[in-house]
Scaffold this motif. Structure first.
Motif, PDB file in Angstrom:
ATOM      1  N   TYR A  72       0.828  -1.209   0.000  1.00 15.03           N
ATOM      2  CA  TYR A  72       0.000   0.000   0.000  1.00 15.03           C
ATOM      3  C   TYR A  72       0.862   1.260   0.000  1.00 15.03           C
ATOM      4  N   ILE A  73       1.856   1.290   0.869  1.00 22.00           N
ATOM      5  CA  ILE A  73       2.729   2.471   0.949  1.00 22.00           C
ATOM      6  C   ILE A  73       3.482   2.668  -0.361  1.00 22.00           C
ATOM      7  N   THR A  74       3.961   1.561  -0.935  1.00 21.93           N
ATOM      8  CA  THR A  74       4.693   1.646  -2.210  1.00 21.93           C
ATOM      9  C   THR A  74       3.793   2.169  -3.321  1.00 21.93           C
ATOM     10  N   GLU A  75       2.591   1.596  -3.432  1.00 23.66           N
ATOM     11  CA  GLU A  75       1.667   2.021  -4.484  1.00 23.66           C
ATOM     12  C   GLU A  75       1.250   3.479  -4.307  1.00 23.66           C
ATOM     13  N   TYR A  76       1.008   3.878  -3.072  1.00 20.61           N
ATOM     14  CA  TYR A  76       0.592   5.264  -2.809  1.00 20.61           C
ATOM     15  C   TYR A  76       1.715   6.237  -3.161  1.00 20.61           C
ATOM     16  N   SER A  77       2.946   5.884  -2.785  1.00 20.08           N
ATOM     17  CA  SER A  77       4.071   6.771  -3.060  1.00 20.08           C
ATOM     18  C   SER A  77       4.362   6.850  -4.558  1.00 20.08           C
ATOM     19  N   GLY A 144      13.878   2.244 -12.530  1.00 20.10           N
ATOM     20  CA  GLY A 144      14.443   3.074 -11.478  1.00 20.10           C
ATOM     21  C   GLY A 144      15.622   3.890 -11.968  1.00 20.10           C
ATOM     22  N   TRP A 145      16.478   3.266 -12.774  1.00 19.63           N
ATOM     23  CA  TRP A 145      17.640   3.964 -13.332  1.00 19.63           C
ATOM     24  C   TRP A 145      17.192   5.086 -14.265  1.00 19.63           C
ATOM     25  N   GLY A 259      13.908   9.335  -4.877  1.00 21.59           N
ATOM     26  CA  GLY A 259      13.426   8.410  -3.860  1.00 21.59           C
ATOM     27  C   GLY A 259      12.684   7.233  -4.473  1.00 21.59           C
ATOM     28  N   LEU A 260      11.800   7.525  -5.439  1.00 19.63           N
ATOM     29  CA  LEU A 260      11.050   6.459  -6.089  1.00 19.63           C
ATOM     30  C   LEU A 260      11.970   5.542  -6.887  1.00 19.63           C
ATOM     31  N   THR A 311      13.631  11.171   1.641  1.00 17.96           N
ATOM     32  CA  THR A 311      13.320  11.951   0.437  1.00 17.96           C
ATOM     33  C   THR A 311      12.514  13.204   0.782  1.00 17.96           C
ATOM     34  N   THR A 312      11.499  13.041   1.623  1.00 19.57           N
ATOM     35  CA  THR A 312      10.647  14.175   2.003  1.00 19.57           C
ATOM     36  C   THR A 312      11.427  15.221   2.783  1.00 19.57           C
ATOM     37  N   ILE A 313      12.175  14.769   3.781  1.00 15.94           N
ATOM     38  CA  ILE A 313      12.949  15.705   4.612  1.00 15.94           C
ATOM     39  C   ILE A 313      13.993  16.436   3.772  1.00 15.94           C
TER      40      ILE A 313
END
Length: 333
Positions: A72-77, A144-145, A259-260, A311-313
């Motif tokens: 869930y966290i991965t999909e949301y991000s 990702g790359w 980050g992603l 990433t956010t910070i």
């Protein structure tokens, strides 16, 4: 994880009820969604996802619950990056602010149906061919790359209609203007579709393209189709309100792509290690498994949350020191 048919039916019915309630409450009187209203809905959907995960924990154990939360966290991000594209689509088609919520709701519902088809196909492939994890892993590492190295300065940020939209335009005549929130309209006895319908298809089909990396990513965290589907569903349902909540704040996430990309690369490596650990390909090690370490779901969840936090910070600190960085991201998206 043994999920009976009635559980699938009950879960899908529950999700549809949530969407219907959202549609009735928010769109009973079309209006521009405020930040406060969006914040309440985001909190509601995140809470629903949390309760669902706790339910999985209670009935099926901590392993599956952790897999759900990680997915869930991965999909949301990963979906947050989609919001830039949604903004471009809304701007391109000049969607009135009071109708944007409905556009996102129907468009994402279409995306959920299409993602369900993708998930079913992916689950069937994995159940028959374990070596497909090699392909998924390599694809995620490559994606990702590409995400890490892409230069926003060189991107063409104008929305280009995809094949599905071009087909719709060929099949149906489209009116030049919006007609309130109507998707279809009759003019002189002839049926037309409106730009509202076109935008809904654009949102749904564009999201499907993003699913090409998010679906393999979540299969890298759990092999359970039920968890893959529900994690996607909750992430998509909360995405609409996040669009209105974040708004200009999206431009402050200057390191989001990096980050992603780290998350995608990490899951890609995890998939390849698992594929090597369960190897059956005759031309690799004589068809025998490799003795390589695998990455547990607890470690995966920690890495995902940690990368998103860093990433956010880092993004907020960067924008605080250099306000122009946020303006640049906003201009590029």
């Amino acid at each position: 994880m043994n999920v009976p048919a009635w559980m699938w039916i009950a879960t899908i019915a529950g999700l549809l009820v949530l969407l219907a309630v959202d549609l009735v409450i928010v769109d009973r009187k079309p209006h521009e969604v405020t930040i406060g209203e969006a914040a309440r809905w985001v909190t509601f959907y995140v809470a629903m996802a949390g309760l669902f995960g706790l339910g999985i924990w209670y009935f099926s154990g901590g392993q599956y619950a952790t897999e759900f939360f990680a997915g869930y966290i991965t999909e949301y991000s990963l979906s947050v990056d989609n919001l830039f594209i949604f903004l471009i689509i809304m701007t391109t088609f000049k969607v009135p602010a009071i109708h944007q919520h409905k556009v996102l709701l129907i468009g994402i519902l279409l995306a959920l149906v299409m993602r369900g088809i993708f998930i079913a196909a992916g689950a069937a492939l994995i159940s028959k061919f374990s070596w497909v994890f090699f392909i998924f892993g390599a694809f995620l590492i490559y994606t990702g790359w590409q995400l890490a190295r892409e230069s926003h300065d060189d991107e063409d940020e104008e929305f280009k209609e995809n094949l599905m939209l071009r087909i719709v335009r060929k099949v149906f005549p489209v009116t030049p203007d919006f007609h309130d929130a109507k998707s279809f309209i009759k003019i002189d006895g002839k049926r037309f579709v409106t730009p509202m319908f076109i935008v809904m298809v654009a949102i749904g089909s564009t999201d499907l393209l993003f699913a090409l990396d998010s679906i393999p990513a979540i299969f890298g965290l759990t092999k359970e189709p039920f968890l893959v589907f529900t994690a996607n569903a909750f992430a998509l349902m909360g995405l609409r309100q996040l669009y209105f909540l974040l708004g200009g704040l999206l431009s402050k996430l200057v390191y989001l792509s990096i980050g992603l990309s780290v998350i995608l690369g990490f899951i890609g490596v995890k998939l390849i290690l698992e594929a090597l650990h369960t190897n059956t390909l005759p031309f690799l090690n004589g068809g025998e498994p490799f003795h390589v370490p695998t990455i547990g779901i607890e470690v995966s969840l920690s890495v995902i949350v940690g990368v998103l936090a860093i990433t956010t910070i880092a993004s907020l600190l960067k924008v605080k020191r250099d306000p122009d960085a946020a303006k640049q991201v906003g201009a590029n998206h």
